[in-house]
Structures are given as structure tokens and as C-alpha cells.
Design a protein around this motif. Structure first.
Motif, PDB file in Angstrom:
ATOM      1  N   ILE A   1      -2.578  -5.352  -7.446  1.00 58.24           N
ATOM      2  CA  ILE A   1      -2.651  -5.276  -8.889  1.00 58.24           C
ATOM      3  C   ILE A   1      -3.965  -4.719  -9.288  1.00 58.24           C
ATOM      4  O   ILE A   1      -3.901  -3.388 -10.106  1.00 58.24           O
ATOM      5  CB  ILE A   1      -2.485  -6.650  -9.788  1.00 58.24           C
ATOM      6  N   LYS A   2      -4.853  -4.849  -8.593  1.00 62.48           N
ATOM      7  CA  LYS A   2      -6.072  -4.031  -9.122  1.00 62.48           C
ATOM      8  C   LYS A   2      -6.246  -2.846  -8.304  1.00 62.48           C
ATOM      9  O   LYS A   2      -6.888  -1.871  -9.037  1.00 62.48           O
ATOM     10  CB  LYS A   2      -7.357  -4.905  -8.376  1.00 62.48           C
ATOM     11  N   CYS A   3      -5.535  -2.589  -7.380  1.00 62.20           N
ATOM     12  CA  CYS A   3      -5.394  -0.951  -6.923  1.00 62.20           C
ATOM     13  C   CYS A   3      -4.652  -0.229  -7.776  1.00 62.20           C
ATOM     14  O   CYS A   3      -4.850   0.801  -8.118  1.00 62.20           O
ATOM     15  CB  CYS A   3      -4.710  -1.101  -5.491  1.00 62.20           C
ATOM     16  N   MET A   4      -3.524  -0.756  -8.437  1.00 60.74           N
ATOM     17  CA  MET A   4      -2.683  -0.134  -9.192  1.00 60.74           C
ATOM     18  C   MET A   4      -3.299   0.300 -10.463  1.00 60.74           C
ATOM     19  O   MET A   4      -3.167   1.308 -11.224  1.00 60.74           O
ATOM     20  CB  MET A   4      -1.407  -0.914  -9.723  1.00 60.74           C
ATOM     21  N   HIS A   5      -4.406  -0.713 -11.011  1.00 63.62           N
ATOM     22  CA  HIS A   5      -5.247  -0.391 -12.184  1.00 63.62           C
ATOM     23  C   HIS A   5      -6.573   0.570 -11.797  1.00 63.62           C
ATOM     24  O   HIS A   5      -7.388   0.847 -12.702  1.00 63.62           O
ATOM     25  CB  HIS A   5      -5.579  -1.484 -12.659  1.00 63.62           C
ATOM     26  N   GLY A   6      -6.334   0.888 -10.528  1.00 55.94           N
ATOM     27  CA  GLY A   6      -7.689   1.661 -10.141  1.00 55.94           C
ATOM     28  C   GLY A   6      -9.104   0.990 -10.000  1.00 55.94           C
ATOM     29  O   GLY A   6      -9.991   1.457 -10.054  1.00 55.94           O
TER      30      GLY A   6
ATOM     31  N   MET B   1       0.855  -1.231   0.026  1.00 56.57           N
ATOM     32  CA  MET B   1       0.078   0.114  -0.071  1.00 56.57           C
ATOM     33  C   MET B   1       0.878   1.309  -0.095  1.00 56.57           C
ATOM     34  O   MET B   1       0.552   2.245  -0.555  1.00 56.57           O
ATOM     35  CB  MET B   1      -1.023   0.145   1.214  1.00 56.57           C
ATOM     36  N   ARG B   2       1.989   1.137   0.527  1.00 59.72           N
ATOM     37  CA  ARG B   2       2.832   2.394   0.449  1.00 59.72           C
ATOM     38  C   ARG B   2       3.316   2.529  -1.035  1.00 59.72           C
ATOM     39  O   ARG B   2       3.430   3.793  -1.391  1.00 59.72           O
ATOM     40  CB  ARG B   2       4.221   2.115   1.342  1.00 59.72           C
ATOM     41  N   ILE B   3       3.433   1.340  -1.693  1.00 56.18           N
ATOM     42  CA  ILE B   3       3.787   1.592  -3.146  1.00 56.18           C
ATOM     43  C   ILE B   3       2.728   2.438  -3.970  1.00 56.18           C
ATOM     44  O   ILE B   3       2.874   3.112  -4.631  1.00 56.18           O
ATOM     45  CB  ILE B   3       4.107   0.051  -3.732  1.00 56.18           C
TER      46      ILE B   3
ATOM     47  N   VAL C   1       2.871   5.451  -6.178  1.00 57.38           N
ATOM     48  CA  VAL C   1       2.367   5.504  -7.405  1.00 57.38           C
ATOM     49  C   VAL C   1       1.418   6.452  -7.567  1.00 57.38           C
ATOM     50  O   VAL C   1       1.277   7.163  -8.888  1.00 57.38           O
ATOM     51  CB  VAL C   1       2.183   4.189  -7.905  1.00 57.38           C
ATOM     52  N   LYS C   2       0.440   6.546  -6.962  1.00 54.61           N
ATOM     53  CA  LYS C   2      -0.896   7.269  -7.320  1.00 54.61           C
ATOM     54  C   LYS C   2      -1.027   7.879  -5.950  1.00 54.61           C
ATOM     55  O   LYS C   2      -2.229   7.888  -5.215  1.00 54.61           O
ATOM     56  CB  LYS C   2      -2.139   6.311  -7.452  1.00 54.61           C
ATOM     57  N   PRO C   3      -0.560   9.304  -5.668  1.00 54.57           N
ATOM     58  CA  PRO C   3      -0.604   9.948  -4.489  1.00 54.57           C
ATOM     59  C   PRO C   3      -2.226  10.725  -4.296  1.00 54.57           C
ATOM     60  O   PRO C   3      -2.646  11.190  -5.258  1.00 54.57           O
ATOM     61  CB  PRO C   3       0.173  11.282  -4.425  1.00 54.57           C
ATOM     62  N   ARG C   4      -2.951   9.967  -3.369  1.00 53.29           N
ATOM     63  CA  ARG C   4      -4.275  10.584  -3.249  1.00 53.29           C
ATOM     64  C   ARG C   4      -4.482  11.735  -2.978  1.00 53.29           C
ATOM     65  O   ARG C   4      -5.373  12.616  -3.225  1.00 53.29           O
ATOM     66  CB  ARG C   4      -4.996   9.721  -2.178  1.00 53.29           C
ATOM     67  N   ASN C   5      -3.559  12.718  -2.355  1.00 51.44           N
ATOM     68  CA  ASN C   5      -3.780  13.799  -1.900  1.00 51.44           C
ATOM     69  C   ASN C   5      -3.191  15.096  -2.867  1.00 51.44           C
ATOM     70  O   ASN C   5      -3.115  16.114  -2.545  1.00 51.44           O
ATOM     71  CB  ASN C   5      -3.341  14.373  -0.532  1.00 51.44           C
ATOM     72  N   ASP C   6      -2.508  14.612  -3.869  1.00 53.93           N
ATOM     73  CA  ASP C   6      -1.932  15.517  -5.035  1.00 53.93           C
ATOM     74  C   ASP C   6      -2.949  16.291  -5.532  1.00 53.93           C
ATOM     75  O   ASP C   6      -3.932  15.826  -6.409  1.00 53.93           O
ATOM     76  CB  ASP C   6      -1.140  14.327  -5.850  1.00 53.93           C
ATOM     77  N   PRO C   7      -2.936  17.612  -5.584  1.00 54.81           N
ATOM     78  CA  PRO C   7      -3.802  18.390  -5.933  1.00 54.81           C
ATOM     79  C   PRO C   7      -3.757  18.492  -7.619  1.00 54.81           C
ATOM     80  O   PRO C   7      -4.887  18.825  -8.387  1.00 54.81           O
ATOM     81  CB  PRO C   7      -3.661  19.842  -5.555  1.00 54.81           C
ATOM     82  N   ASP C   8      -2.714  17.952  -8.139  1.00 49.15           N
ATOM     83  CA  ASP C   8      -2.475  17.971  -9.659  1.00 49.15           C
ATOM     84  C   ASP C   8      -2.740  16.672 -10.262  1.00 49.15           C
ATOM     85  O   ASP C   8      -2.691  16.359 -11.489  1.00 49.15           O
ATOM     86  CB  ASP C   8      -0.980  18.511 -10.013  1.00 49.15           C
TER      87      ASP C   8
END
Length: 291
Positions: free
Chosen positions: A277-282, A235-237, A241-248
Motif C-alpha cells: 500500500i505504501k509503494c502504491m502511494h509512493g 510488485m508486479r502490480i 500501476v506505476k511503470p518506472r521506465n515510462d518516459p511519459d
């Protein structure tokens, strides 16, 4: 490089090869071989400067002469050995020689030599692999990151103590060649105790490197340094890879997951790997399920 391109020209033409990763140092990473296990290095040693072959010695002498201080044409004599700690050396310790006039001169030259190496190789690679995306692997040298000198980064070629920004000059050159930065996500396998003893900060280093790369407009990819099996590490990875709080809404363009060695494959929880893997693919959100 041209011979490689010619040999596989049909694959490039058919789009079967879309990216080429160019190795720029040990393990393909853009760094000096300052942490060689063959030389007896063990984590979390500071490593050793790699500037004693005749070519770099000639370069150092020229740089010192141009600076007007020919007696600076030498590597530090108080930087310890491969397995030294920063406080055990006169160069890397708090208020050490790394921040002296000579130290700043030497470290700038040492880092610039690595940048020049990358620039030269990528110039040739851009000609050989025209219109093909080039990937460059950037290491995560995270131990001693919480010290002032950032000793391990210095010996690997990144002039990144607390009062310097050692990654922007590197990324400016990578931006010049329009490469994708593949960041090696290290530190996820190191225990909290080991990190504390080495004054390590994998998350802090990752935040600095990724944000500077994105600010330069570079595409960023990732790769795990060692296979990660536990839910916290996975989950740290995902968060990296996909920062949840990144405004951009910035994220990695791709991620390479290194498979474990056959001897440890039995330790993997495949349900967690599937969820990862599913998390990485959203496709899923939330915490990883239990085995």
C-alpha cells in the motif's frame, strides 16, 4: 439508470458519489460470456462464440447480405468447444479459418457487435449520469496470447490476432464517452507452468492494452482479478500501476484491491500488504520486506 440517479441524487449533489462503474458484460467486464463456468468451461479453454440468439443471428444475416455473401450468415462450425485448445480446432489453429475471408468477416462483425453494445449503453449512461465520471471494466484475456489467433480473445469479443489491433476500436468508443478504463490485472496468480502450457502472456497483453489506452488519452484504473498475497505478485502490480521506465510518467489513476475470502485471510502477510500500500502511494521504494 435514471431511476438510480434520481434515488441517490443527494449523494451526487454532495459529491459523495464521484464515479459510477457501468457493467457491460459478465463480472461487469466488456466481453461476451464466452468462459462460463456454469457451462463447464475450465482454464485454459478457448471458450465459445456467443452469437446464436435470434437477435445476433438477425444481425449476422444482415451483415452477410450487405457483404454479398449470404451463406456467411453462420457461426464457425469448426471452433471447438469451451475447453478446446487452439490446435485442436480448424478455426483457431495455425493458418486456420480465423484468417480466411469468411473468418475475418465473422470476427469483425462479432467484435463490432460488442463495441456497438458498449456505445449504446454508454450513450444512455452519459445522459443519466451527466457530469459524473464513468468507469468501464476491460478484461485481461491473456491465455493463448502467444498463438497467432489469440483464440480466447476472439471468443470474448476482441479481434486481436497477431495481424490485427483489437483494442484501439474499443478504446475509440470509450474515448468518445470520456470514460475511465479499469483494467483487470489478471494472470498474476497463475503459475509459470500453467502460463507456458496455455501459451499465456499476461505481461504482454497488459503492455498492449495499457499503452493503447494511454495513447488514446484515456484515464486508466486497475483491479486485481484475484487477491494477491506474495511479494512478487504485489510488485508486479506496482510496476504495472506505476511503470518506472515510462518516459511519459504515465500511471493508473486509482487501483481497487480485492480482499481475500475469509477462509484464506490467515495466509496474508500483513507487513507485506502494508508495504504494498505504501509503494502504491509512493511512500516507499525498493523490494518488499520479509514477514
Amino acid at each position: 439508470m435514471r431511476s438510480f440517479r434520481t434515488e441517490f441524487d443527494d449523494l451526487f449533489a454532495e459529491g459523495l458519489i464521484s464515479d459510477v462503474e457501468i457493467g457491460l458484460g459478465p463480472s461487469g467486464e466488456l466481453k461476451y460470456p464466452s468462459f462460463s463456468g456454469r457451462m463447464g468451461w475450465r482454464y485454459p479453454g478457448v471458450g465459445e462464440f456467443q452469437c446464436y440468439d435470434r437477435y445476433l443471428q438477425q444481425s449476422l444475416r444482415r451483415a452477410a447480405k450487405l457483404r454479398g455473401h449470404s451463406f456467411w450468415a453462420r457461426g464457425p462450425d469448426n471452433a471447438g468447444e469451451y475447453n478446446s485448445r487452439p490446435h485442436e480446432t480448424g478455426f483457431f489453429c495455425e493458418r486456420g479459418d480465423y484468417d480466411s475471408y469468411y473468418g475475418r468477416f465473422f470476427l469483425h462483425w462479432y467484435a463490432q457487435s460488442l463495441i456497438d453494445h458498449a456505445d449504446n449503453v454508454l450513450s444512455l449512461a452519459s445522459l443519466a449520469f451527466d457530469e459524473t465520471k464513468i468507469i468501464v471494466k476491460v478484461p485481461a484475456v491473456y491465455w493463448w496470447y502467444k498463438t497467432s489467433s489469440h483464440a480466447a480473445e476472439l471468443t470474448s469479443g476482441y479481434y486481436n490476432p497477431t495481424n490485427q489491433d483489437g483494442y484501439s476500436p474499443v478504446f475509440e468508443v470509450l474515448k468518445k464517452h470520456s470514460v475511465t478504463v479499469k483494467f483487470v490485472c489478471s494472470g498474476l496468480h497463475v503459475s509459470s507452468q500453467d502460463n507456458d502450457e496455455a501459451l499465456a502472456d499476461p505481461e504482454g497483453l497488459s503492455w498492449q492494452v495499457l499503452n493503447l489506452a494511454w495513447d488514446q488519452g484515456l484515464l486508466v484504473a486497475g483491479e486485481n482479478a484475484l487477491s494477491c498475497y506474495d511479494r512478487d505478485g504485489c510488485m508486479r502490480i506496482v510496476e504495472m500501476v506505476k511503470p518506472r521506465n515510462d518516459p511519459d510518467h504515465r500511471h493508473f489513476s486509482c487501483f481497487v484491491y480485492q480482499q481475500p475470502a475469509p477462509l484464506v485471510q490467515g495466509a496474508i502477510c500483513f507487513s507485506e500488504l502494508d508495504f504494498f500500500i505504501k509503494c502504491m502511494h509512493g511512500e516507499m521504494a525498493g523490494d518488499l520486506v520479509s514477514c
